[in-house]
Design a protein around this motif. Structure first.
Motif, PDB file in Angstrom:
ATOM      1  N   HIS A 255       0.829  -1.186   0.000  1.00 42.48           N
ATOM      2  CA  HIS A 255       0.000   0.000   0.000  1.00 42.48           C
ATOM      3  C   HIS A 255       0.873   1.250   0.000  1.00 42.48           C
ATOM      4  O   HIS A 255       1.907   1.312   0.647  1.00 42.48           O
ATOM      5  CB  HIS A 255      -0.905   0.018   1.233  1.00 42.48           C
ATOM      6  CG  HIS A 255      -1.926  -1.069   1.223  1.00 42.48           C
ATOM      7  ND1 HIS A 255      -2.922  -1.135   0.285  1.00 42.48           N
ATOM      8  CD2 HIS A 255      -2.101  -2.131   2.040  1.00 42.48           C
ATOM      9  CE1 HIS A 255      -3.683  -2.190   0.527  1.00 42.48           C
ATOM     10  NE2 HIS A 255      -3.200  -2.812   1.577  1.00 42.48           N
TER      11      HIS A 255
ATOM     12  N   ALA B 183      -2.491   5.736   0.868  1.00 42.29           N
ATOM     13  CA  ALA B 183      -3.548   4.768   1.161  1.00 42.29           C
ATOM     14  C   ALA B 183      -3.537   4.373   2.631  1.00 42.29           C
ATOM     15  O   ALA B 183      -4.593   4.211   3.254  1.00 42.29           O
ATOM     16  CB  ALA B 183      -3.393   3.535   0.280  1.00 42.29           C
TER      17      ALA B 183
ATOM     18  N   TYR C 146      -4.928   7.284   4.609  1.00 43.53           N
ATOM     19  CA  TYR C 146      -6.378   7.358   4.376  1.00 43.53           C
ATOM     20  C   TYR C 146      -7.113   6.295   5.189  1.00 43.53           C
ATOM     21  O   TYR C 146      -8.095   6.584   5.880  1.00 43.53           O
ATOM     22  CB  TYR C 146      -6.661   7.175   2.885  1.00 43.53           C
ATOM     23  CG  TYR C 146      -8.118   6.940   2.556  1.00 43.53           C
ATOM     24  CD1 TYR C 146      -9.010   8.002   2.477  1.00 43.53           C
ATOM     25  CD2 TYR C 146      -8.596   5.649   2.335  1.00 43.53           C
ATOM     26  CE1 TYR C 146     -10.351   7.784   2.187  1.00 43.53           C
ATOM     27  CE2 TYR C 146      -9.931   5.427   2.046  1.00 43.53           C
ATOM     28  CZ  TYR C 146     -10.799   6.492   1.969  1.00 43.53           C
ATOM     29  OH  TYR C 146     -12.126   6.272   1.688  1.00 43.53           O
TER      30      TYR C 146
ATOM     31  N   ALA D 241      -4.399  12.288   1.815  1.00 43.17           N
ATOM     32  CA  ALA D 241      -5.417  11.428   2.422  1.00 43.17           C
ATOM     33  C   ALA D 241      -6.542  12.259   3.031  1.00 43.17           C
ATOM     34  O   ALA D 241      -7.728  11.934   2.882  1.00 43.17           O
ATOM     35  CB  ALA D 241      -4.774  10.547   3.491  1.00 43.17           C
TER      36      ALA D 241
END
Length: 205
Positions: free
Chosen positions: A2, A6, A9, A46
């Motif tokens: 990831h 990501a 987030y 994010a």
């Protein structure tokens, strides 16, 4: 693997669902970056993504904040969620019963907020309509901090969730629609109290 965006987030989204950041809470990107042990750039990306989803507000002067809803906005959100779920019931179940992610049977130790999210998500997902499922997920996420904040204002939440879950597990969609309507009417009637509590708690943050 990831990306850092990501990861940031996902972690902030989970924190919002868990109630770590209550309505009205400000989120400092610099402090969050230190906490997550990543640079501030992916953290900001994010947070802006969460702004786009309606889960955060970006104040030019004050930075990022969890929305502190007005009575009108909260009523609208409850009404929208009910309409989405009733639409899902009208469409019916398109997937195999008891698919992965099915809400668990309730118990004394049930996390009502988490299980409510899972139940509503399962109802929408079972229609196999991506757009409807996406709309329910977004509304679910926006209501999660509110559900945490209003904890203790309404009684009988475990029994209420157990009834909804039973209707869903039995695929009694007519009874489920009736129970969903009662669920949302109850909350709409409590909106003034819920909003007052959220605003009061936001001043204590």
């Amino acid at each position: 693997m990831h990306s850092k965006r990501a990861v940031a987030y996902a972690q902030v989204r989970r924190a919002l669902q868990s109630g770590r950041y209550p309505p009205g809470q400000r989120i400092d990107p610099a402090k969050l970056a230190i906490e997550l042990k990543i640079s501030s750039t992916p953290v900001r990306f994010a947070l802006y993504r969460l702004v786009g989803e309606g889960l955060l507000i970006d104040h030019a002067r004050y930075g990022f904040q969890v929305p502190l809803l007005t009575e009108v906005a909260l009523r609208d959100l409850y009404d929208w969620m009910e309409r989405l779920l009733r639409m899902a019931c009208d469409i019916g179940v398109a997937l195999v019963p008891h698919a992965p992610g099915e809400p668990e049977s309730t118990s004394a130790a049930t996390d009502v907020v988490k299980q409510t999210w899972k139940l509503f998500d399962a109802i929408a997902r079972a229609t196999a309509h991506w757009s409807l499922h996406h709309a329910v997920r977004q509304t679910n996420d926006r209501l999660a901090p509110v559900r945490r904040a209003k904890h203790g204002l309404l009684d009988g939440l475990d029994e209420e969730l157990a009834e909804l879950t039973l209707h869903w597990q039995q695929r009694d969609l007519a009874a489920l629609q009736t129970a969903l309507h009662a669920y949302h009417v109850r909350r709409i009637q409590a909106v003034p109290r819920i909003v007052a509590v959220m605003h009061e708690r936001s001043r204590q943050v």
